[in-house]
Design an enzyme around this catalytic site. Structure first.
Site, PDB file in Angstrom:
ATOM      1  N   ASP A 128       9.374  -3.109   3.604  1.00  9.70           N
ATOM      2  CA  ASP A 128       9.846  -2.083   4.530  1.00  9.70           C
ATOM      3  C   ASP A 128       8.884  -0.923   4.737  1.00  9.70           C
ATOM      4  O   ASP A 128       9.261   0.084   5.334  1.00  9.70           O
ATOM      5  CB  ASP A 128      11.204  -1.545   4.074  1.00  9.70           C
ATOM      6  CG  ASP A 128      11.144  -0.883   2.707  1.00  9.70           C
ATOM      7  OD1 ASP A 128      10.162  -1.107   1.983  1.00  9.70           O
ATOM      8  OD2 ASP A 128      12.086  -0.148   2.367  1.00  9.70           O
ATOM      9  N   GLU A 129       7.645  -1.020   4.257  1.00  7.78           N
ATOM     10  CA  GLU A 129       6.706   0.069   4.508  1.00  7.78           C
ATOM     11  C   GLU A 129       5.269  -0.443   4.510  1.00  7.78           C
ATOM     12  O   GLU A 129       4.945  -1.441   3.859  1.00  7.78           O
ATOM     13  CB  GLU A 129       6.866   1.199   3.500  1.00  7.78           C
ATOM     14  CG  GLU A 129       6.599   0.815   2.062  1.00  7.78           C
ATOM     15  CD  GLU A 129       6.649   2.026   1.129  1.00  7.78           C
ATOM     16  OE1 GLU A 129       6.132   3.094   1.504  1.00  7.78           O
ATOM     17  OE2 GLU A 129       7.199   1.872   0.021  1.00  7.78           O
TER      18      GLU A 129
END
Length: 358
Positions: A107-108
């Site tokens: 997610d990043e």
């Protein structure tokens, strides 16, 4: 890139990623306090929606604790294959704008857009367009941080969550760091933060009077990093290809383990699994770390660094057992044991770059 050129780096962080994917796919869950994770006695929260976070529910929190904080909390089981697939879709959006992408997790990621594929060269506009693409195409929300180095981009992405876009320019960087609380320094853990406070270091500005040597004496290798970052300096490149820095194995037990015989048996299982992976990795390392977590979710690590590469299985097993005896409190049950090795031998003139895999 010449020294005169300023890098343009974006850090994209998906907001409540797992929970947001579930709320997207199940409209009846939208606007409600939601946790992704197990509901059993040993269940742990993998992710919490922003509605749940208002009650103090956080990732890694035991589910029973989360329910006490939020009795109306809804649970869904994680579907990691689905999250991986969505992460690939997000990465495909990134690739429209740059090929220099460094994923940190599902997610990043960091993006270097200094030489972007996009017709607009403004990193801020690129970040906004990426956010728009993610929202319009995937019905998900991302926050973005924009700056001239990785540290500040990472810090910036956390400033206006959710759905944030925060920019720290080269002119603003040093002053921004002066006012940043040390517990907000990316990479500074709780123990280091407490040690810094004990030395009356509460914000970035409090680091400035120290020399690099003094900080290294106080905080080891971290001291040199603190010296630079307090001045807004971070020369680490965005690495589009990353390889292992450490190889490890760990085991979480279905029931808490206590007693020397039971703990030694579990340790042996983890050790054998780790040693098999280490041998298969093909490169030798020097630094070995033991990780344990007790029934109260307290994580303890102990490390040793050998003068030569680790090649003797029996010898390193005995040393790890000694570390285990030091780390374990009498009659305190364990729920996890892990072993990892790092400090690998060099490849040519370049050391293996950073990525810890457990």
């Amino acid at each position: 890139m010449s020294k005169e050129e300023t890098r343009k780096i974006i850090h994209i962080d998906m907001d409540a990623f797992y929970a947001s994917v579930e709320q997207r796919d199940h409209p009846e869950l939208r606007g409600k306090p939601l946790a992704v994770g197990g509901t059993g006695g040993r269940g742990v929260i993998a992710a919490a929606s922003y509605e749940a976070r208002k009650f103090g529910v956080r990732s890694a929190m035991p589910s029973r604790v989360a329910l006490r904080k939020c009795p109306t909390l809804l649970f869904v089981k994680p579907e990691f294959e689905k999250y991986k697939a969505v992460s690939c879709e997000i990465n495909a959006i990134f690739e429209r704008y740059t090929s220099v992408i460094e994923p940190l997790s599902l997610d990043e990621a960091f993006l270097d857009v200094t030489y972007s594929k996009y017709e607009l060269q403004s990193a801020t506009l690129i970040a906004q367009q990426i956010k728009n693409d993610i929202r319009n195409e995937l019905d998900l929300v991302a926050s973005a941080g924009v700056s001239y180095n990785k540290f500040l981009a990472k810090i910036a992405s956390d400033q206006d969550k959710p759905d944030g876009l925060f920019v720290i320019t080269p002119e603003e960087g040093p002053e921004f760091m002066k006012q940043l609380p040390i517990e907000d320094f990316f990479g500074v853990g709780k123990v280091t933060a407490e040690k810094m406070k004990a030395n009356t270091i509460f914000k970035g500005i409090d680091l400035l009077p120290y020399s690099k040597w003094e900080l290294q004496q106080l905080f080891g290798k971290t001291g040199g990093f603190l010296y630079d970052i307090a001045r807004g300096i971070d020369d680490r490149p965005v690495q589009s290809e990353r390889v292992r820095k450490s190889v490890g194995a760990e085991m979480t037990f279905s029931e808490d383990v206590k007693g020397d015989i039971n703990i030694n048996e579990k340790f042996s299982q983890v050790f054998e699994k780790w040693w098999t992976r280490y041998e298969a990795h093909g490169k030798k390392g020097r630094s070995v770390t033991l990780k344990i977590r007790n029934y109260e979710f307290e994580t303890i690590t102990r490390s040793i660094t050998e003068p030569d590469f680790v090649v003797n299985k029996t010898e390193i097993r005995e040393k790890l057992m000694d570390l285990m005896k030091e780390a374990i409190l009498p009659d305190v049950p364990l729920r996890l044991i892990g072993v990892s090795i790092s400090g690998f031998e060099l490849e040519g003139d370049k050391e293996v770059s950073q990525l810890t895999i457990w």
